[in-house]
Design an enzyme around this catalytic site. Structure first.
Site, PDB file in Angstrom:
ATOM      1  CD  GLN A 167       5.959   1.330   1.419  1.00 39.72           C
ATOM      2  OE1 GLN A 167       5.075   1.956   2.000  1.00 39.72           O
ATOM      3  NE2 GLN A 167       5.965   0.014   1.380  1.00 39.72           N
TER       4      GLN A 167
ATOM      5  CB  ALA B 189      13.433   9.688   0.718  1.00 41.13           C
ATOM      6  CG  ASP B 190       8.783  11.681   1.951  1.00 42.54           C
ATOM      7  OD1 ASP B 190       8.627  12.894   1.827  1.00 42.54           O
ATOM      8  OD2 ASP B 190       8.972  10.919   0.979  1.00 42.54           O
ATOM      9  CE1 TYR B 191       6.003   8.488   5.398  1.00 41.70           C
ATOM     10  CE2 TYR B 191       5.976   6.791   3.726  1.00 41.70           C
ATOM     11  CZ  TYR B 191       5.386   7.877   4.342  1.00 41.70           C
ATOM     12  OH  TYR B 191       4.194   8.341   3.892  1.00 41.70           O
ATOM     13  CB  ILE B 192      14.891   7.717   5.442  1.00 41.36           C
ATOM     14  CG1 ILE B 192      16.107   6.773   5.439  1.00 41.36           C
ATOM     15  CG2 ILE B 192      15.315   9.179   5.602  1.00 41.36           C
ATOM     16  CD1 ILE B 192      16.997   6.921   4.211  1.00 41.36           C
TER      17      ILE B 192
ATOM     18  CD  GLU C 127      10.067   3.211   8.426  1.00 41.52           C
ATOM     19  OE1 GLU C 127       9.897   3.334   9.662  1.00 41.52           O
ATOM     20  OE2 GLU C 127       9.114   3.024   7.633  1.00 41.52           O
TER      21      GLU C 127
ATOM     22  CG  HIS D 184       3.758   9.908  -0.074  1.00 41.88           C
ATOM     23  ND1 HIS D 184       2.733  10.446   0.670  1.00 41.88           N
ATOM     24  CD2 HIS D 184       3.776   8.577   0.224  1.00 41.88           C
ATOM     25  CE1 HIS D 184       2.156   9.492   1.380  1.00 41.88           C
ATOM     26  NE2 HIS D 184       2.765   8.347   1.129  1.00 41.88           N
TER      27      HIS D 184
HETATM   28  C1  LIG Z   1       7.169   5.693   8.911  1.00 38.66           C
HETATM   29  C2  LIG Z   1       6.402   5.176   7.756  1.00 38.66           C
HETATM   30  N1  LIG Z   1       6.841   4.070   7.098  1.00 38.66           N
HETATM   31  C3  LIG Z   1       6.165   3.609   6.028  1.00 38.66           C
HETATM   32  C4  LIG Z   1       5.046   4.226   5.574  1.00 38.66           C
HETATM   33  C5  LIG Z   1       4.307   3.718   4.337  1.00 38.66           C
HETATM   34  N2  LIG Z   1       3.034   3.087   4.685  1.00 38.66           N
HETATM   35  C6  LIG Z   1       1.879   3.794   4.696  1.00 38.66           C
HETATM   36  S1  LIG Z   1       0.592   2.897   5.243  1.00 38.66           S
HETATM   37  C7  LIG Z   1       1.547   1.522   5.459  1.00 38.66           C
HETATM   38  C8  LIG Z   1       0.933   0.260   6.002  1.00 38.66           C
HETATM   39  C9  LIG Z   1       0.357   0.446   7.358  1.00 38.66           C
HETATM   40  O1  LIG Z   1      -0.276  -0.723   7.787  1.00 38.66           O
HETATM   41  P1  LIG Z   1      -1.051  -0.786   9.171  1.00 38.66           P
HETATM   42  O2  LIG Z   1      -0.259  -0.131  10.227  1.00 38.66           O
HETATM   43  O3  LIG Z   1      -1.448  -2.188   9.399  1.00 38.66           O
HETATM   44  O4  LIG Z   1      -2.321   0.145   8.937  1.00 38.66           O
HETATM   45  P2  LIG Z   1      -3.526  -0.070   7.903  1.00 38.66           P
HETATM   46  O5  LIG Z   1      -3.116   0.613   6.637  1.00 38.66           O
HETATM   47  O6  LIG Z   1      -3.757  -1.523   7.742  1.00 38.66           O
HETATM   48  O7  LIG Z   1      -4.698   0.632   8.508  1.00 38.66           O
HETATM   49  C10 LIG Z   1       2.870   1.781   5.088  1.00 38.66           C
HETATM   50  C11 LIG Z   1       3.966   0.803   5.120  1.00 38.66           C
HETATM   51  C12 LIG Z   1       4.624   5.373   6.289  1.00 38.66           C
HETATM   52  N3  LIG Z   1       3.515   6.051   5.937  1.00 38.66           N
HETATM   53  N4  LIG Z   1       5.313   5.822   7.360  1.00 38.66           N
END
Ligand SMILES: Cc1ncc(C[n+]2csc(CCOP(=O)(O)OP(=O)(O)O)c2C)c(N)n1
Ligand SMILES: [Mg+2]
Lengths: 367, 409
Positions: A110, A112-115, A88, A157
């Site tokens: 994606q 707001a909790d991840y901002i 982010e 979320h």
């Molecule tokens: C800081 C943050 N940004 C975005 C998300 C949303 N999100 C959850 S899982 C994910 C994908 C993660 O992919 P990866 O690190 O490859 O792990 P995998 O799910 O493949 O095990 C995302 C973008 C989050 N949970 N936390």
């Protein structure tokens, strides 16, 4: 109970057959849900202005986990709509660089909790660029992000972090509550020369949610505010919308809580004036002042926790400007001062019953 | 006059999208047994190459070959196999439970079971694990009660974390399983701090942590590597490269330019790259890193090369962004099938035993579900509402007291 999933699947189904983009010879007005309206704003602006680019996690090929950027890559090319690494701070940091160069990036966080990983870039950099460079560098950019609860998303979320941004000089904060405003305000945000934090109430993506969670979800279609021009239009930043006129009490709300406020007023049987702030910074102080001076009472509703929430600011402003018109103390209906708990969604979420209780208390608590 | 080309942006794209035939021809896979096993005291600079190779033990016939063969006794391997089978059965059941409306969310680890199971067996419960949501195998390998996992998934009255977290965000301190955060990457660096604390106190515990390929883009990943290298922290840093991060292929996280293991090189960390679907290779590499950490030689980064067989979560539909049969075409096979084949080759296992073990796993999961669902699924049963206001702080202040009263609890 599988609400997150249902929401997301519903979004997908809705979007699949109905890309809400401008058809040159199509109808001038179309019924859109909030996702389609936001998508249309991006599409129209990207077609009109080659400096507009859109990116974020899963926001390119796939079109975003809520489908808001669907079709943009196909239509406007990989250069203008692409997937971002899961960073982010990287997303916002690069957007700042692009904005300083002269682009108008619209980035998606994606949830707001991840901002928060981007907070430093937003607060220390985007917000202060114009000021600290004596106007040499500016950051015309939009950070879009779904926010708020009501979808059984648990604490990561569901959050409503708007007051972390309203506190920062140099940022504008916009929160639409319906498809019409979503498109008009996003268009305005993209055209704005300052950084705009644009929070999208995810619980409203597919339909107006009034907080009576046991009732079936109603679709946007039936709503007047879902009849959206397919072409370009702008809803000005800094203007509130009076959702319902009333004589006895003013309710100040934004996002999902606008619908909850309307339901709460109806439930209480109180003639409330419901104001959708739409923009928290800059705030439409005239609309607030005019309404509270008329009604003499004020209830503020937001989903975020109470302490240092935006309601505190609103309450202070009302008190400073309308004190001698007030018939009762200003009341706040908000989320509790706890993290957002998965199992207690509806005890945490400030629903219409709590709004109704506050309205009644304010109506009887005269001096 | 300008004689440079017009600049253009490169946006990485995967080798296949829906409708395409899966193509893994670009993968450079070492032969099983081909990669040397350096002494654990080798300097990172001397073993640079390992970040770009692929440690494999099991060959296509299921034979264990080469210097990384951990020479496990059959009983340990059978335990590992059974834990992987149970993990898969648990995932299938809970994925279905979501479809039946019993909970709000679920995430499977299909195809990645060898990683958490092997590593959970090697380290002790005293060694804290900082997992992502795809290491449920760690709990299962350590015989954590399945019904308790389900209670968490259902946020019911017996949920040990009181209905506060999204399903699968377990917390099990006594099992060496740190509370999972929904925010990606944050815990990677916390694991380093935990390891540093053990070193500060002159203790003998180490930490282990996992991150997805996609999440290595987060700053916390890079902070973790810096601190781990600087303080020679006793920690095992895993990157689970399952090729996908929701809809983004690993190239969006930088996987086209280099390997995830090689990220360690710039920080001065030893790096191993391992076939994550090969139980024995995972075991051997983890043991190598463990020995290094336990002997004050610091952290190791291990890239576990695997494939996310399932949708990202119950909210995801991978047919919209990747070829439908990519998982079946994955050149490194399935971890359960491969360990099974190995044991059968040794004469230590049979198809009948496999079938029996699978049935037993389904039965165990069913029994746990009966127990947990008797307490209640999401919404049918939950902790008392007043717990919503507890443990925000060590002691509640007046605001929480007032707010709790307002709810009437
Ligand atoms: C800081 C943050 N940004 C975005 C998300 C949303 N999100 C959850 S899982 C994910 C994908 C993660 O992919 P990866 O690190 O490859 O792990 P995998 O799910 O493949 O095990 C995302 C973008 C989050 N949970 N936390
Ligand atoms: Mg991944």
């Amino acid at each position: 109970m599988a609400e997150i999933n249902d929401k997301i699947e519903a979004d997908m189904v809705d979007q699949k057959d109905a890309p809400a983009s401008v058809a040159p010879d199509g109808p001038a007005i179309a019924s859109m849900n909030m996702i389609q309206a936001l998508n249309s704003a991006l599409d129209v602006k990207m077609a009109e202005d080659p400096t507009v680019v859109s990116y974020g996690e899963d926001a390119g090929y796939f079109g975003g986990v809520f489908r808001v950027t669907d079709h943009l890559q196909k239509k406007h090319g990989l250069n203008r709509s692409f997937d971002a690494p899961i960073s982010e701070s990287g997303i916002v940091g690069t957007a700042i660089g692009m904005a300083a160069y002269g682009l108008r990036p619209v980035v998606e966080i994606q949830f707001a909790d991840y901002i928060y990983p981007a907070y430093d870039q937003i607060v220390s950099e985007a917000a202060k660029m114009r000021y600290r460079s004596g106007g040499q560098f500016t950051t015309p950019m939009v950070v879009r992000s779904p926010y708020g609860g009501g979808i059984f998303g648990g604490q990561t979320h569901s959050q409503s972090p708007e007051s972390l941004f309203t506190h920062i000089a140099g940022l504008k904060v916009v929160i639409p509550s319906n498809p019409y405003d979503a498109k008009g305000l996003l268009t305005a945000a993209i055209e704005d020369d300052d950084p705009v934090i644009f929070f999208e109430p995810k619980r409203l993506y597919n339909g107006p949610f009034d907080g009576w969670h046991e009732k079936p979800v109603s679709p946007w279609k039936a709503q007047e505010l879902a009849q959206v021009p397919t072409g370009k239009y702008v809803e000005p930043i800094g203007k509130a919308r009076v959702m319902k006129e009333g004589a006895d009490v003013t309710i100040l709300a934004y996002g999902t809580m606008v619908w909850v406020a309307l339901a709460g007023a109806e439930h209480a049987g109180v003639d409330a004036e419901v104001i959708d702030l739409r923009t928290l910074v800059p705030l439409d102080i005239e609309a607030i002042e005019a309404s509270v001076k008329k009604t003499g009472r004020c209830v503020i509703v937001h989903e975020a926790p109470k302490t240092s929430g935006f309601g505190g600011e609103l309450s202070a402003l009302v008190q400073e400007r309308c004190f001698y018109h007030l018939e009762a103390p200003v009341a706040r209906v908000t989320g509790w001062d706890t993290p957002y708990p998965h199992a207690f969604e509806w005890e945490y979420f400030p629903g219409p019953q709590r709004v109704a209780d506050a309205l009644k208390a304010v109506m009887t608590g005269g001096r | 006059m300008k004689n440079t080309p017009t600049l253009s942006l490169r946006v990485p794209e995967p080798s296949g999208r829906p409708g395409d035939t899966p193509d893994f021809s670009h993968l450079k896979l070492d032969e099983p047994g081909a990669v040397a096993r350096p002494d654990v005291s080798t300097t990172p600079a001397e073993m640079r190459d390992h970040a770009f190779r692929l440690i494999r033990v099991l060959d296509d016939q299921g034979k264990a070959v080469g210097p990384w063969d951990p020479k496990l006794d059959p009983e340990t391997m059978r335990r590992g196999l059974k834990a992987m089978i149970l993990t898969r059965a648990f995932d299938d059941r809970m994925h279905r439970a979501h479809r039946q409306g019993k909970t709000s969310f679920y995430m499977k680890c299909t195809g990645e079971e060898a990683i958490a199971v092997a590593q959970g067996m090697i380290l002790s419960r005293e060694d804290m694990g900082f997992p992502t949501y795809r290491q449920q195998g760690l709990l299962i390998a350590r015989d954590y009660p399945l019904a308790t996992m389900m209670n968490q998934i259902y946020s019911n009255a017996e949920d040990p974390i009181k209905g506060r977290q999204l399903p699968i965000m377990y917390s099990a301190k006594d099992y060496g399983f740190f509370t999972i955060s929904g925010n990606l990457g944050t815990q990677y660096v916390q694991a380093v701090g935990w390891g540093m604390a053990s070193a500060i106190r002159g203790d003998d515990k180490i930490a282990i942590t996992w991150i997805g390929d996609g999440s290595t883009a987060e700053s916390d990943f890079h902070s973790a590597l810096t601190f781990a290298a600087v303080y020679r922290a006793p920690v095992i840093l895993n990157v689970v490269n399952n090729q996908w991060a929701i809809s983004s292929f690993q190239g969006i996280a930088g996987g086209l330019e280099t390997t995830f293991a090689s990220k360690g090189i710039g920080y001065g960390l030893p790096a191993l790259r391992v076939d994550g679907n090969d139980f024995l290779a995972v075991w051997a590499a983890t043991q190598w890193a463990e020995e290094r950490a336990r002997t004050n030689q610091g952290a190791t980064i291990i890239e576990l090369f695997t494939y996310r067989g399932a949708p990202h979560s119950t909210s995801d539909d991978p047919s919209r962004y990747r070829p439908g049969d990519e998982h079946e075409k994955w050149p490194l096979g399935d971890p359960i099938a491969r360990l099974k084949q190995h044991l059968i080759g040794l004469g230590e296992w049979s198809d009948a035993q496999q079938e029996e073990a699978e049935k037993e796993a389904v039965e165990k999961v069913r029994a746990a579900a009966r127990e947990s669902e008797a307490i209640g699924t999401l919404g049918q049963s939950r902790p008392s509402v007043k717990t919503m206001f507890e443990e925000v702080y060590a002691t509640e202040d007046w605001r929480l007291v007032e707010q709790r009263r307002e709810v009437g609890v």
